[in-house]
Motif scaffolding. Structure first.
Motif, PDB file in Angstrom:
ATOM      1  N   TYR A 176       0.838  -1.200   0.000  1.00 50.58           N
ATOM      2  CA  TYR A 176       0.000   0.000   0.000  1.00 50.58           C
ATOM      3  C   TYR A 176       0.874   1.251   0.000  1.00 50.58           C
ATOM      4  CZ  TYR A 176      -3.788  -3.145   1.312  1.00 50.58           C
ATOM      5  OH  TYR A 176      -4.715  -4.164   1.320  1.00 50.58           O
ATOM      6  N   VAL A 177       0.542   2.219  -0.871  1.00 54.53           N
ATOM      7  CA  VAL A 177       1.270   3.483  -0.896  1.00 54.53           C
ATOM      8  C   VAL A 177       0.267   4.634  -0.935  1.00 54.53           C
ATOM      9  CG1 VAL A 177       2.839   4.940  -2.232  1.00 54.53           C
ATOM     10  CG2 VAL A 177       3.222   2.480  -2.128  1.00 54.53           C
ATOM     11  N   LEU A 178       0.458   5.615  -0.067  1.00 52.93           N
ATOM     12  CA  LEU A 178      -0.384   6.817  -0.115  1.00 52.93           C
ATOM     13  C   LEU A 178       0.089   7.630  -1.311  1.00 52.93           C
ATOM     14  CD1 LEU A 178      -2.479   8.730   1.201  1.00 52.93           C
ATOM     15  CD2 LEU A 178      -0.590   9.761   2.475  1.00 52.93           C
ATOM     16  N   VAL A 192      -5.004   5.964  -1.972  1.00 54.10           N
ATOM     17  CA  VAL A 192      -4.021   4.923  -1.666  1.00 54.10           C
ATOM     18  C   VAL A 192      -3.993   3.929  -2.818  1.00 54.10           C
ATOM     19  CG1 VAL A 192      -3.550   2.930  -0.183  1.00 54.10           C
ATOM     20  CG2 VAL A 192      -4.186   5.120   0.841  1.00 54.10           C
ATOM     21  N   ASP A 193      -2.775   3.612  -3.282  1.00 54.02           N
ATOM     22  CA  ASP A 193      -2.631   2.572  -4.308  1.00 54.02           C
ATOM     23  C   ASP A 193      -2.189   1.281  -3.645  1.00 54.02           C
ATOM     24  OD1 ASP A 193      -3.240   4.390  -6.210  1.00 54.02           O
ATOM     25  OD2 ASP A 193      -1.211   4.613  -7.003  1.00 54.02           O
ATOM     26  N   VAL A 194      -2.863   0.193  -4.020  1.00 53.31           N
ATOM     27  CA  VAL A 194      -2.372  -1.106  -3.571  1.00 53.31           C
ATOM     28  C   VAL A 194      -1.837  -1.838  -4.798  1.00 53.31           C
ATOM     29  CG1 VAL A 194      -4.599  -2.298  -3.838  1.00 53.31           C
ATOM     30  CG2 VAL A 194      -2.870  -3.227  -2.296  1.00 53.31           C
ATOM     31  N   THR A 195      -0.671  -2.430  -4.643  1.00 55.21           N
ATOM     32  CA  THR A 195      -0.093  -3.200  -5.742  1.00 55.21           C
ATOM     33  C   THR A 195      -0.029  -4.662  -5.330  1.00 55.21           C
ATOM     34  OG1 THR A 195       1.279  -1.286  -6.251  1.00 55.21           O
ATOM     35  CG2 THR A 195       1.845  -3.355  -7.333  1.00 55.21           C
ATOM     36  N   ARG A 203      -6.518   1.791  -7.169  1.00 55.57           N
ATOM     37  CA  ARG A 203      -6.524   3.012  -6.365  1.00 55.57           C
ATOM     38  C   ARG A 203      -7.815   3.162  -5.567  1.00 55.57           C
ATOM     39  NH1 ARG A 203      -4.241   8.472  -8.683  1.00 55.57           N
ATOM     40  NH2 ARG A 203      -2.440   7.113  -8.282  1.00 55.57           N
ATOM     41  N   GLY A 204      -7.668   3.305  -4.259  1.00 55.43           N
ATOM     42  CA  GLY A 204      -8.818   3.553  -3.406  1.00 55.43           C
ATOM     43  C   GLY A 204      -8.816   4.997  -2.934  1.00 55.43           C
ATOM     44  N   VAL A 205     -10.012   5.584  -2.893  1.00 52.25           N
ATOM     45  CA  VAL A 205     -10.138   6.959  -2.414  1.00 52.25           C
ATOM     46  C   VAL A 205     -11.027   6.921  -1.175  1.00 52.25           C
ATOM     47  CG1 VAL A 205     -10.851   9.310  -3.005  1.00 52.25           C
ATOM     48  CG2 VAL A 205     -10.008   7.770  -4.793  1.00 52.25           C
ATOM     49  N   GLY A 206     -10.648   7.657  -0.134  1.00 49.60           N
ATOM     50  CA  GLY A 206     -11.470   7.649   1.065  1.00 49.60           C
ATOM     51  C   GLY A 206     -11.234   8.880   1.913  1.00 49.60           C
ATOM     52  N   SER A 207     -12.151   9.079   2.858  1.00 53.99           N
ATOM     53  CA  SER A 207     -12.063  10.270   3.705  1.00 53.99           C
ATOM     54  C   SER A 207     -11.012  10.104   4.805  1.00 53.99           C
ATOM     55  CB  SER A 207     -13.433  10.582   4.307  1.00 53.99           C
ATOM     56  OG  SER A 207     -13.929   9.441   4.962  1.00 53.99           O
ATOM     57  N   SER A 208     -10.354   8.972   4.863  1.00 56.58           N
ATOM     58  CA  SER A 208      -9.195   8.779   5.742  1.00 56.58           C
ATOM     59  C   SER A 208      -8.262   7.800   5.032  1.00 56.58           C
ATOM     60  CB  SER A 208      -9.627   8.211   7.091  1.00 56.58           C
ATOM     61  OG  SER A 208     -10.028   6.866   6.937  1.00 56.58           O
ATOM     62  N   ALA A 212      -9.336   4.654   2.582  1.00 55.28           N
ATOM     63  CA  ALA A 212      -8.783   4.544   1.230  1.00 55.28           C
ATOM     64  C   ALA A 212      -8.100   3.185   1.046  1.00 55.28           C
ATOM     65  CB  ALA A 212      -7.807   5.681   0.972  1.00 55.28           C
ATOM     66  N   GLU A 213      -7.398   2.726   2.077  1.00 56.80           N
ATOM     67  CA  GLU A 213      -6.764   1.407   2.010  1.00 56.80           C
ATOM     68  C   GLU A 213      -7.812   0.302   1.873  1.00 56.80           C
ATOM     69  OE1 GLU A 213      -2.718   1.988   4.765  1.00 56.80           O
ATOM     70  OE2 GLU A 213      -4.505   1.059   5.611  1.00 56.80           O
ATOM     71  N   GLN A 214      -8.865   0.405   2.668  1.00 60.03           N
ATOM     72  CA  GLN A 214      -9.938  -0.588   2.600  1.00 60.03           C
ATOM     73  C   GLN A 214     -10.553  -0.641   1.209  1.00 60.03           C
ATOM     74  OE1 GLN A 214     -11.189  -2.852   4.705  1.00 60.03           O
ATOM     75  NE2 GLN A 214      -9.611  -2.378   6.213  1.00 60.03           N
ATOM     76  N   GLU A 215     -10.757   0.523   0.638  1.00 63.28           N
ATOM     77  CA  GLU A 215     -11.380   0.611  -0.671  1.00 63.28           C
ATOM     78  C   GLU A 215     -10.445   0.011  -1.742  1.00 63.28           C
ATOM     79  OE1 GLU A 215     -14.208   1.145  -1.738  1.00 63.28           O
ATOM     80  OE2 GLU A 215     -13.862   1.592  -3.861  1.00 63.28           O
ATOM     81  N   ALA A 216      -9.156   0.319  -1.644  1.00 64.37           N
ATOM     82  CA  ALA A 216      -8.196  -0.256  -2.588  1.00 64.37           C
ATOM     83  C   ALA A 216      -8.178  -1.778  -2.445  1.00 64.37           C
ATOM     84  CB  ALA A 216      -6.807   0.334  -2.334  1.00 64.37           C
ATOM     85  N   ALA A 217      -8.187  -2.243  -1.199  1.00 65.84           N
ATOM     86  CA  ALA A 217      -8.170  -3.693  -0.939  1.00 65.84           C
ATOM     87  C   ALA A 217      -9.420  -4.355  -1.514  1.00 65.84           C
ATOM     88  CB  ALA A 217      -8.065  -3.957   0.555  1.00 65.84           C
ATOM     89  N   ARG A 218     -10.565  -3.698  -1.369  1.00 66.56           N
ATOM     90  CA  ARG A 218     -11.817  -4.243  -1.903  1.00 66.56           C
ATOM     91  C   ARG A 218     -11.737  -4.447  -3.410  1.00 66.56           C
ATOM     92  NH1 ARG A 218     -15.766  -2.867  -4.568  1.00 66.56           N
ATOM     93  NH2 ARG A 218     -15.224  -0.658  -4.652  1.00 66.56           N
ATOM     94  N   MET A 219     -11.169  -3.432  -4.095  1.00 68.87           N
ATOM     95  CA  MET A 219     -11.052  -3.564  -5.553  1.00 68.87           C
ATOM     96  C   MET A 219     -10.098  -4.688  -5.933  1.00 68.87           C
ATOM     97  SD  MET A 219     -11.437   0.178  -7.246  1.00 68.87           S
ATOM     98  CE  MET A 219     -10.335   1.086  -6.191  1.00 68.87           C
TER      99      MET A 219
END
Lengths: 227, 227
Positions: A176-178, A192-195, A203-208, A212-219
């Motif tokens: 994970y990288v911000l 946050v990008d997760v590779t 790429r996940g976008v979030g209000s924290s 954002a990490e959770q959203e990237a992980a979900r994708m």
């Protein structure tokens, strides 16, 4: 067949008793007669009636539970063993009509057979009295089965799940990288990008950062699940 | 969000528009805001609503279909690809609120995401208008999807299925023996024993040899499935 007691127990008086009789007729019995319907179609229907009523009630009882938790509560409530227990509570094992072979084989005690009959009974109530009648019967029968809110089963968050899946598939972990932020200070958004170990990036976008990490992980998870 | 056209298409005018808005909110969007609910709980509910309505209608449309056939028809109608097609027909892909990451990733076109939103929409109609409202909406949407009776999917009988399972598990076939008959001539019952390759034996009773064989095979199958 004397079913007065059973009808009292489920608080439903059948207008069309033939539905109840069919619910209590195992295929092994129908097989020995001519022109008798067995309970398999009613079981198909009752299974869906039960699923909806338990889903709806779970939805209402646990307003802050998320979908994964609701699914687990429902599975717990409608598993074969529980339904067989309810069937015994209603003395369905004494009412059901079995064929000789099945009787000799101990079918009257089998969880699967009793759970099927229980679902068929609910299907019969639904056909006879409609959705509301079936709903009342089901909610009464399950009244004491709901877990306390504090006991809700935990489900894993997306980041932990992606970690596990990546470990299993690639023997390696996602990174994970911000990668940036945007928006004004009071409603800042984090990216946050997760590779994944093989190189795919989401790429996940979030209000924290955490969201954002959770959203990237979900994708990432959805990508791997659809592959 | 302008949802007037969508509400026309499903013939349901929402009393509580917030349910509709939630149904159209993907988790990636909720994740970028504060205090917005996503559609995952509604999807959980809608999935069960859809399953019951399709089960009931299948039950009524095909009075001679057995449970296995009804299950297959239902799977066909509610599979992800079909639901995504319905979602597109309702232009849900244009109404749904997505997060930026998901948008860039092409989420608006994904079958899984659209099917989930479609189920969430049905959950919203159910909450807003009750079972009958959801049922009307669903039956209208699926009106042209039902197979003609002559096209019902075939399901294998118990004897054929036991044959297959035994072949796979033991590389051998079950053996059927007519072991006896009973009852007066006009309502004679036949008893058939089936012996599995490992030696377990099950007795089926039926009003014909064929029915007795089927019943014996059913018991053998259930035994193997529960092992």
């Amino acid at each position: 067949m004397d079913t007065a007691e059973l009808q009292d127990c489920i608080h439903h008086r059948f207008a069309q008793v033939k539905f109840l009789e069919t619910a209590l007729t195992h295929s092994s019995f129908a097989n020995e007669q001519s022109g008798i319907e067995d309970n398999e179609r009613l079981e198909f229907l009752g299974d869906a009636v039960l699923e909806l009523c338990i889903s709806e009630e779970g939805f209402r009882r646990y307003p802050s539970a998320h979908e994964g938790q609701l699914t687990r509560i429902r599975s717990q409530l409608v598993k074969e063993q529980s339904l067989a227990g309810m069937a015994r509570g209603l003395k369905l094992d004494q009412c059901i009509r079995l064929g000789r072979g099945e009787e000799l084989q101990g079918g009257r005690e089998r969880d699967a057979l009793l759970a099927d009959a229980f679902e068929a009974l609910l299907g019969a109530v639904f056909l006879d009295g409609g959705f509301e009648a079936a709903r009342r019967t089901i909610l009464e029968l399950f009244e004491d089965e709901w877990p306390a809110r504090a006991m809700l089963p935990e489900t894993k968050d997306y980041k932990s799940r992606l970690q596990e899946v990546a470990q299993e598939l690639f023997r390696d972990r996602p990174v994970y990288v911000l990668s940036g932020t945007s928006g004004p200070e009071h409603e800042k958004l984090f990216e946050v990008d997760v590779t994944l170990p093989r190189g795919e990036r989401f790429r996940g976008v979030g209000s924290s950062v955490k969201r954002a990490e959770q959203e990237a992980a979900r994708m990432g998870l959805e990508f791997l699940e659809e592959e």
